[in-house]
Design a protein around this motif. Sequence first.
Motif, short mmCIF file in Angstrom:
data_model
loop_
_atom_site.label_atom_id
_atom_site.label_comp_id
_atom_site.label_asym_id
_atom_site.label_seq_id
_atom_site.Cartn_x
_atom_site.Cartn_y
_atom_site.Cartn_z
N TYR A 94 -70.19 -25.62 39.66
CA TYR A 94 -68.69 -25.91 40.15
C TYR A 94 -67.93 -25.88 38.73
CZ TYR A 94 -69.96 -27.61 44.69
OH TYR A 94 -70.34 -27.75 45.93
N TYR A 95 -66.85 -25.13 38.83
CA TYR A 95 -65.93 -24.93 37.84
C TYR A 95 -64.65 -25.37 37.93
CZ TYR A 95 -69.35 -21.26 36.83
OH TYR A 95 -70.48 -20.71 36.35
N CYS A 96 -63.88 -25.73 37.06
CA CYS A 96 -62.25 -26.20 37.20
C CYS A 96 -61.56 -25.15 36.22
CB CYS A 96 -62.09 -27.38 36.81
SG CYS A 96 -62.71 -27.88 34.98
N ALA A 97 -60.40 -24.83 36.52
CA ALA A 97 -59.54 -24.00 35.93
C ALA A 97 -58.13 -24.28 36.19
CB ALA A 97 -59.80 -22.46 36.72
N ASP A 98 -57.14 -23.91 35.26
CA ASP A 98 -55.77 -24.03 35.36
C ASP A 98 -55.22 -22.87 35.94
OD1 ASP A 98 -53.82 -22.96 32.72
OD2 ASP A 98 -56.12 -22.79 32.53
N LEU A 99 -54.21 -22.94 36.85
CA LEU A 99 -53.54 -22.09 37.63
C LEU A 99 -52.20 -21.40 36.75
CD1 LEU A 99 -53.37 -20.61 40.54
CD2 LEU A 99 -51.60 -22.26 40.67
N LEU A 100 -52.16 -20.14 36.53
CA LEU A 100 -51.17 -19.34 35.79
C LEU A 100 -49.75 -20.08 36.24
CD1 LEU A 100 -52.68 -15.98 35.82
CD2 LEU A 100 -52.10 -17.41 33.65
N ASP A 101 -49.47 -20.08 37.57
CA ASP A 101 -48.24 -20.62 37.92
C ASP A 101 -48.21 -22.22 37.84
OD1 ASP A 101 -46.30 -20.28 41.15
OD2 ASP A 101 -45.76 -21.35 39.35
N TYR A 113 -58.12 -14.64 40.16
CA TYR A 113 -57.52 -14.11 39.60
C TYR A 113 -56.22 -14.90 38.91
CZ TYR A 113 -54.47 -12.25 43.19
OH TYR A 113 -53.87 -12.16 44.33
N GLU A 114 -55.85 -15.86 39.69
CA GLU A 114 -54.67 -16.55 39.57
C GLU A 114 -54.71 -17.68 38.54
OE1 GLU A 114 -53.89 -16.69 44.28
OE2 GLU A 114 -51.99 -16.48 43.53
N TYR A 115 -55.83 -17.95 38.14
CA TYR A 115 -56.24 -18.82 37.24
C TYR A 115 -56.24 -18.26 35.76
CZ TYR A 115 -56.92 -22.20 41.02
OH TYR A 115 -56.66 -23.09 42.06
N GLU A 116 -56.38 -19.14 34.67
CA GLU A 116 -56.45 -18.72 33.35
C GLU A 116 -57.33 -19.23 32.85
OE1 GLU A 116 -53.07 -18.23 29.59
OE2 GLU A 116 -52.76 -19.87 31.17
N TYR A 117 -57.38 -20.38 32.28
CA TYR A 117 -58.63 -20.98 31.56
C TYR A 117 -59.56 -21.47 32.36
CZ TYR A 117 -55.48 -20.04 27.65
OH TYR A 117 -54.59 -19.51 26.63
N TRP A 118 -60.97 -21.39 32.14
CA TRP A 118 -61.90 -21.99 32.87
C TRP A 118 -63.02 -22.69 32.09
CZ3 TRP A 118 -63.04 -20.61 38.14
CH2 TRP A 118 -61.95 -19.87 38.62
N GLY A 119 -63.50 -23.77 32.73
CA GLY A 119 -64.49 -24.60 32.12
C GLY A 119 -65.72 -23.78 32.15
N GLN A 120 -67.08 -24.47 31.64
CA GLN A 120 -68.14 -23.61 31.31
C GLN A 120 -69.10 -23.97 32.65
OE1 GLN A 120 -67.90 -26.64 30.20
NE2 GLN A 120 -69.45 -27.95 31.06
N GLY A 121 -68.62 -24.89 33.48
CA GLY A 121 -69.24 -25.06 34.89
C GLY A 121 -70.15 -26.43 34.98
N THR A 122 -70.60 -27.13 35.98
CA THR A 122 -71.48 -28.10 36.05
C THR A 122 -72.21 -27.85 37.19
OG1 THR A 122 -71.97 -30.32 35.97
CG2 THR A 122 -69.87 -29.57 36.97
N GLN A 123 -73.73 -28.02 37.19
CA GLN A 123 -74.41 -27.58 38.29
C GLN A 123 -74.71 -28.61 39.38
OE1 GLN A 123 -75.86 -24.70 39.00
NE2 GLN A 123 -76.79 -25.25 40.82
N VAL A 124 -74.74 -28.41 40.59
CA VAL A 124 -74.98 -29.26 41.50
C VAL A 124 -75.78 -28.80 42.46
CG1 VAL A 124 -73.76 -30.50 43.81
CG2 VAL A 124 -72.38 -30.39 41.71
N THR A 125 -76.90 -29.57 42.74
CA THR A 125 -78.11 -29.24 43.54
C THR A 125 -78.38 -30.24 44.63
OG1 THR A 125 -79.19 -28.01 41.65
CG2 THR A 125 -80.52 -28.55 43.71
N VAL A 126 -78.22 -29.74 45.70
CA VAL A 126 -78.44 -30.77 46.89
C VAL A 126 -79.57 -30.50 47.41
CG1 VAL A 126 -77.53 -31.52 49.19
CG2 VAL A 126 -76.06 -30.94 47.28
N SER A 127 -80.55 -31.24 47.74
CA SER A 127 -82.21 -30.79 47.92
C SER A 127 -82.77 -32.16 48.18
CB SER A 127 -82.90 -30.10 47.12
OG SER A 127 -83.91 -29.89 47.35
N SER A 128 -83.67 -32.35 49.34
CA SER A 128 -84.56 -33.42 49.17
C SER A 128 -85.89 -33.00 48.62
CB SER A 128 -84.75 -33.64 50.93
OG SER A 128 -85.35 -32.40 51.30
#
Length: 128
Positions: A94-101, A113-128
Amino acid sequence: QLQLVESGGALVQPGGSLRLSCAASGFTLDSYVIGWFRQAPGKEREGVSCISSSGGNTNYAFSVKGRFTVSRDNAKKVVYLQMNSLNPEDTAAYYCADLLDSFATCSRIYEVYEYEYWGQGTQVTVSS
């Protein structure tokens, strides 16, 4: 420049909940529209949610609507993604990013493509 750092990812069982955080540095957060994205292995990055700069407007992808809630605390410079009723299909980075507008109202889920800067991401795993 704006820097974004995601956190909160983890391994969780189906039906469980997680809260992701997107912390900003470099600039005040209240000028930015923030989007959450996710990317599963072998798949394209997809938009999950959007929150306007004030937090007054939000939008969600159909696949997460009713289960995920985005919010923000501009004073703390953090955007949150509360994820409930998780299922294995939610497994992704999962990533967050800021919109150019910065004046956008989140009337739709914006494209990568409408976003500018991105974080490095964080992993979400859903499993039993």
